[in-house]
Design a protein around this motif. Structure first.
Motif, PDB file in Angstrom:
ATOM      1  N   VAL A 213      32.927 -33.702 111.758  1.00  0.00           N
ATOM      2  CA  VAL A 213      32.915 -35.104 112.169  1.00  0.00           C
ATOM      3  C   VAL A 213      33.822 -35.919 111.254  1.00  0.00           C
ATOM      4  O   VAL A 213      34.746 -36.610 111.703  1.00  0.00           O
ATOM      5  CB  VAL A 213      31.489 -35.681 112.168  1.00  0.00           C
ATOM      6  N   ALA A 214      33.549 -35.875 109.956  1.00  0.00           N
ATOM      7  CA  ALA A 214      34.339 -36.589 108.960  1.00  0.00           C
ATOM      8  C   ALA A 214      34.002 -36.047 107.583  1.00  0.00           C
ATOM      9  O   ALA A 214      32.956 -35.405 107.397  1.00  0.00           O
ATOM     10  CB  ALA A 214      34.067 -38.095 109.021  1.00  0.00           C
ATOM     11  N   THR A 215      34.868 -36.306 106.626  1.00  0.00           N
ATOM     12  CA  THR A 215      34.644 -35.860 105.250  1.00  0.00           C
ATOM     13  C   THR A 215      34.217 -37.011 104.345  1.00  0.00           C
ATOM     14  O   THR A 215      34.104 -36.833 103.137  1.00  0.00           O
ATOM     15  CB  THR A 215      35.922 -35.218 104.677  1.00  0.00           C
TER      16      THR A 215
ATOM     17  N   VAL B 280      39.955 -33.007 123.048  1.00  0.00           N
ATOM     18  CA  VAL B 280      40.053 -32.760 121.607  1.00  0.00           C
ATOM     19  C   VAL B 280      41.284 -31.945 121.212  1.00  0.00           C
ATOM     20  O   VAL B 280      41.963 -32.298 120.237  1.00  0.00           O
ATOM     21  CB  VAL B 280      38.753 -32.118 121.079  1.00  0.00           C
ATOM     22  N   PRO B 281      41.628 -30.850 121.893  1.00  0.00           N
ATOM     23  CA  PRO B 281      42.830 -30.113 121.479  1.00  0.00           C
ATOM     24  C   PRO B 281      44.082 -30.990 121.448  1.00  0.00           C
ATOM     25  O   PRO B 281      44.875 -30.913 120.499  1.00  0.00           O
ATOM     26  CB  PRO B 281      42.932 -29.002 122.523  1.00  0.00           C
TER      27      PRO B 281
ATOM     28  N   ALA C 169      47.890 -34.287 114.188  1.00  0.00           N
ATOM     29  CA  ALA C 169      48.635 -33.425 113.271  1.00  0.00           C
ATOM     30  C   ALA C 169      50.107 -33.810 113.230  1.00  0.00           C
ATOM     31  O   ALA C 169      50.762 -33.719 112.183  1.00  0.00           O
ATOM     32  CB  ALA C 169      48.484 -31.964 113.694  1.00  0.00           C
ATOM     33  N   ARG C 170      50.639 -34.267 114.357  1.00  0.00           N
ATOM     34  CA  ARG C 170      52.059 -34.621 114.413  1.00  0.00           C
ATOM     35  C   ARG C 170      52.343 -36.004 113.856  1.00  0.00           C
ATOM     36  O   ARG C 170      53.468 -36.274 113.422  1.00  0.00           O
ATOM     37  CB  ARG C 170      52.564 -34.533 115.858  1.00  0.00           C
TER      38      ARG C 170
ATOM     39  N   PRO D 118      42.557 -38.901 108.421  1.00  0.00           N
ATOM     40  CA  PRO D 118      41.743 -37.713 108.728  1.00  0.00           C
ATOM     41  C   PRO D 118      41.195 -37.730 110.142  1.00  0.00           C
ATOM     42  O   PRO D 118      40.641 -38.729 110.595  1.00  0.00           O
ATOM     43  CB  PRO D 118      40.620 -37.776 107.681  1.00  0.00           C
ATOM     44  N   PHE D 119      41.368 -36.620 110.832  1.00  0.00           N
ATOM     45  CA  PHE D 119      40.869 -36.488 112.203  1.00  0.00           C
ATOM     46  C   PHE D 119      40.457 -35.046 112.392  1.00  0.00           C
ATOM     47  O   PHE D 119      41.242 -34.122 112.157  1.00  0.00           O
ATOM     48  CB  PHE D 119      41.936 -36.885 113.230  1.00  0.00           C
ATOM     49  N   TRP D 120      39.204 -34.841 112.845  1.00  0.00           N
ATOM     50  CA  TRP D 120      38.606 -33.516 112.927  1.00  0.00           C
ATOM     51  C   TRP D 120      38.090 -33.244 114.338  1.00  0.00           C
ATOM     52  O   TRP D 120      38.073 -34.147 115.187  1.00  0.00           O
ATOM     53  CB  TRP D 120      37.487 -33.395 111.893  1.00  0.00           C
TER      54      TRP D 120
END
Length: 232
Positions: free
Chosen positions: A38-40, A115-116, A123-124, A129-131
């Motif tokens: 979910v998150a860090t 989500v994918p 990422a690009r 942060p994104f999980w």
């Protein structure tokens, strides 16, 4: 706005974990963090003692990652620093959302099936942060062009009376078309419809984003420091 109305923004992570995100949280003693995926983000009391840090380390596990950006306390010396980044917290102070200029693409609400693509876009573009389960924190909106996700933004932290807008990003090939303004304005409207106030965080070096948020009705509230650590 009274100063006490924004006081919860001094610790938005802790206020969220102990409040509207309780179902997505893990707690040991007085230490809190989000469920894996979910998150860090983590939280300890304003004046943590050794037990609080020990409890947080146990929650995260050996060599666990602790994102403490809304925690001003310093972990024990055996916690390894990972990063430090200057930023600012901005709050929406407008009377109504700015209507952005027309932008091409279809605006859609995103969910588990997306989500994918959301992970690939994050990422690009590196919006923060994104999980895999970050979308469970709130509403996420996206813009598709030719069926492909080219921009997104969503809701993250939820301290009482407030909702954070986060993960604002646009694929490089789709920039300059007003997608970010359109997404943020739509999210602001949604937050206001719940009688809540929007806020956000942005890196101090991201001057283009700061200028956009200022134009959309956000004002700087305070400076923040994003910090990450590894547990021993």
């Amino acid at each position: 706005m009274r100063s006490e109305d924004a006081a919860v923004l001094d610790d938005p992570v802790g206020e969220s974990l102990r409040g509207r995100h309780t179902a997505l949280a893990r707690r040991l003693g007085r230490a809190d963090t989000y469920l894996p995926g979910v998150a860090t983000f983590c939280a300890v009391p304003r004046d943590p003692d050794a037990t609080d840090w020990t409890d947080l380390a146990r929650l995260l596990g050996r060599d666990g990652f602790a994102d403490l950006f809304s925690c001003r306390a310093t972990p024990p010396p055996d916690w390894e620093p990972v990063f430090v980044l200057d930023g600012r917290q901005m709050i929406w102070t407008g009377d109504r959302p700015v209507e952005p200029r027309a932008a091409s693409g279809d605006l859609v609400e995103l969910g588990a099936a997306d989500v994918p693509e959301m992970l690939d876009l994050a990422a690009r573009t590196q919006p923060g942060p994104f999980w895999p389960r970050t979308h469970e924190l709130g509403t996420y909106l996206g813009i598709r062009a030719g069926g492909r996700l080219v921009a997104m933004a969503g809701e993250r932290l939820r301290p009482p009376g407030w909702t954070e807008i986060s993960a604002v990003c646009t694929a490089p090939e789709a920039r300059g078309r007003g997608h970010a303004a359109r997404l943020v304005s739509a999210l602001v409207s949604g937050v206001l419809s719940r009688n809540e106030r929007p806020f956000l965080h942005v890196a101090e070096t991201n001057t283009a984003a700061i200028a956009l948020y200022d134009r959309l009705g956000f004002e700087s509230r305070t400076q923040v420091t994003f910090r990450g650590f590894r547990t021993p």
